[in-house]
Design an enzyme around this catalytic site. Structure first.
Site, PDB file in Angstrom:
ATOM      1  CB  SER A  93      -0.932   0.000   1.221  1.00 24.58           C
ATOM      2  OG  SER A  93      -0.187  -0.011   2.426  1.00 24.58           O
ATOM      3  CG  ASP A 104       1.741  -3.267   7.310  1.00 25.42           C
ATOM      4  OD1 ASP A 104       1.233  -2.671   6.339  1.00 25.42           O
ATOM      5  OD2 ASP A 104       1.774  -4.502   7.406  1.00 25.42           O
ATOM      6  CG  ASP A 106       3.905  -4.833   3.548  1.00 28.84           C
ATOM      7  OD1 ASP A 106       4.091  -5.474   4.592  1.00 28.84           O
ATOM      8  OD2 ASP A 106       2.774  -4.564   3.105  1.00 28.84           O
ATOM      9  CG  ASP A 159       5.373  -7.257   7.857  1.00 28.58           C
ATOM     10  OD1 ASP A 159       5.567  -7.062   9.077  1.00 28.58           O
ATOM     11  OD2 ASP A 159       4.325  -7.766   7.418  1.00 28.58           O
ATOM     12  CE  LYS A 220      -5.734  -1.596   1.151  1.00 28.37           C
ATOM     13  NZ  LYS A 220      -4.327  -1.128   1.187  1.00 28.37           N
ATOM     14  CE1 TYR A 229      -7.266  -5.103   1.819  1.00 25.56           C
ATOM     15  CE2 TYR A 229      -6.080  -5.910   3.742  1.00 25.56           C
ATOM     16  CZ  TYR A 229      -6.094  -5.221   2.554  1.00 25.56           C
ATOM     17  OH  TYR A 229      -4.935  -4.650   2.072  1.00 25.56           O
TER      18      TYR A 229
END
Length: 531
Positions: A93, A104, A106, A159, A220, A229
């Protein structure tokens, strides 16, 4: 000839349905939608965005020092040490530009050929992060489908994935779209790279990035409100929703978000599954110069691909599997799904640890990754007469003096096929026992990690669920009594599973970067997450 066939296939896939432009009413409706999304926290403030960018910069500094230290330790010349670096490339995202409050990060770490994932990334970098003051809730998951280090950096969830490229020095302008970078990589590394490559390809293939982003934020937000989701639970995940929205944008390249959202639901409510959703043609490279031999979704060549129920194909040749109005109309779209009113019976999956928060986070993550197997087992054992709906959210129990365990609970809604006889009873004890045996095969299982699966009727749900879900909803309904909004009804599901825990222990090794706080119950109550 092969190129011509691929070009013709791509042209067919990308043929639009309509080139109609938005009317003033469509633009007004889009503005109302964007305002509602901002109020719902789907956009970050400038301060939050700046804090996120600071996290990325600080992490890049940690990675550069890590790479230079390893380069020097391995005897490379000083000039190479000075040039040594690792790229930190956000994806998901954040890279698509649709992150909101609390999202978060990624991110992919791209390192040189002499730095590996198993030791250098998980052990060495994991140790560095463990000693970094800004890092909390550090957890290494080296055996995941996509190996990852999870943590919070200055409170922001991160992450980290890793990929080593066949280069002694990683250039700052490395182009991951060039498929030659995949040469010599194992599948885990290709999957790690795929997040960045897919995000870039999606943004390249959508006709209007702004319309795509607003529509994706809307979809979303809807999917999370409706409880559908979660890639790990078997629903469509972030990449899947992005591809579905991008496909609609291709079909209506000039449309505004207020036009794209209703078309999204119309198209995919009528989609002839298992026909795949593609943003471009399927491209093979078995006979090309690279001969990468990477898996490409193609049911004509791969019989296993014919079993996929809802294929959503990424533009980087990997498969991701799962499934206009005014302001008042947009608000209705985002009404939450009342999971604990929709079913009369549930499977209650209690995840328990005798240690603290770090142990619970680790054990809960493993159980969550296996929950879709419980759904599959139950539906197969009942020949499809009992349908399962897993709730993606976990609920934290409050520890008490009698039970010093930290507990998190997942719920699976149960409903019978309406055309079946309502009197049919199901015994799920053997099915849930098989599921527990599978979960207890966790490589890093330790004594104190327990799992219980039992049947629970709606009226017998734990108090912490009633407090957080049912009572606030009941108060809301009382205030709006005149509307007389009935809750959905569902056939009750029978079946019982005796709670049990594994008593045998095994000696296991833990990854060096994994949390080690909490191991066995002591006289002091362990620290458990509040929610």
């Amino acid at each position: 000839m092969a190129f011509l066939q691929h070009q013709q296939q791509s042209d067919i896939v990308n043929q639009p349905i309509s080139l109609a432009a938005p009317t003033p009413a469509d633009l007004k409706s889009t503005a109302q939608l964007e305002h509602l999304l901002r109020d719902a926290g789907q956009y970050e403030s400038s301060n939050e965005l700046a804090a996120r960018e600071d996290v990325v910069r600080e992490l890049q500094g940690v990675l550069d020092r890590w790479v230079k230290r390893l380069t020097a330790q391995r005897g490379y010349p000083d000039g190479m040490v000075d040039q040594a670096t690792a790229l930190l490339l956000p994806f998901g995202s954040y890279r698509l530009g649709v992150h909101g409050r609390g999202s978060d990060i990624d991110a992919l770490v791209v390192g040189p050929s002499y730095i590996d994932r198993d030791h250098d990334f998980f052990d060495v970098l994991g140790g560095v992060l463990a000693e970094t003051e800004a890092v909390t809730e550090l957890q290494a998951v080296p055996r995941a489908y996509v190996p990852v280090i999870k943590m919070k950096f200055r409170g922001v969830p991160v992450d980290l994935l890793y990929a080593s490229v066949c280069l002694p020095v990683v250039p700052k302008d490395l182009d991951l779209r060039d498929r030659s970078v995949l040469r010599g990589m194992d599948l885990a590394t290709v999957r790690s790279l795929n997040g960045v490559r897919v995000a870039d390809e999606i943004m390249r293939l959508v006709p209007d990035a702004g319309a795509f982003r607003t529509t994706l934020r809307c979809v979303k937000h809807w999917a999370k409100a409706r409880g559908v989701y979660s890639n790990v639970m078997g629903f469509v995940g972030g990449v899947g929703w992005a591809i579905l929205v991008a496909r609609v944008c291709q079909l209506y390249p000039n449309a505004a978000p207020s036009m794209l959202v209703p078309r999204f639901f119309k198209i995919f409510s009528q989609w002839k599954w298992p026909n795949p959703v593609l943003l471009g043609g399927i491209e093979h490279d078995d006979d090309g110069q690279l001969a990468l031999r990477l898996p490409v979704w193609d049911p004509r060549r791969n019989p296993r691909d014919r079993t996929h129920l809802m294929p959503v194909i990424t533009p980087a040749q990997e498969i991701s599997e799962s499934g206009s109005g005014g302001a008042r109309g947009w608000e209705a779209l985002f009404q939450p799904f009342h999971f604990f009113k929709a079913y009369k019976g549930y499977l209650q999956v209690d995840v328990k640890v005798a240690g603290g928060e770090a142990d619970l986070r680790e054990w809960k993550g493993w159980v969550e990754s296996r929950l879709r197997q419980l759904v599959i087992r139950v539906e197969m054992a009942t020949a499809g007469m009992l349908l399962c709906h897993p709730n993606p959210q976990a609920y934290a129990a409050k520890p008490n003096d009698r039970d010093r365990h930290c507990t998190a609970t997942f719920f699976v809604g149960l409903s019978k096929q309406q055309q079946k006889q309502a009197q049919v009873q199901f015994d799920l004890r053997a099915t849930t026992d098989e599921f527990k045996q599978e979960v207890y095969m966790y490589e890093f299982w330790r004594p104190g990690m327990e799992l219980e699966v039992k049947h629970a009727r709606r009226k017998d749900l734990p108090s912490y669920v009633m407090d957080h879900i049912l009572l606030p909803a009941a108060g809301h309904l009382k205030r709006k009594r005149a509307q007389d909004d009935p809750s959905p009804s569902s056939s009750s599901a029978s079946g019982h599973s005796e709670s049990s825990s594994r008593s045998s222990s095994r000696d296991v090794k833990r990854a060096a970067a994994a949390d080690t706080t909490g191991s066995s119950p002591e006289s002091k109550r362990p620290s458990c997450p509040s929610n």
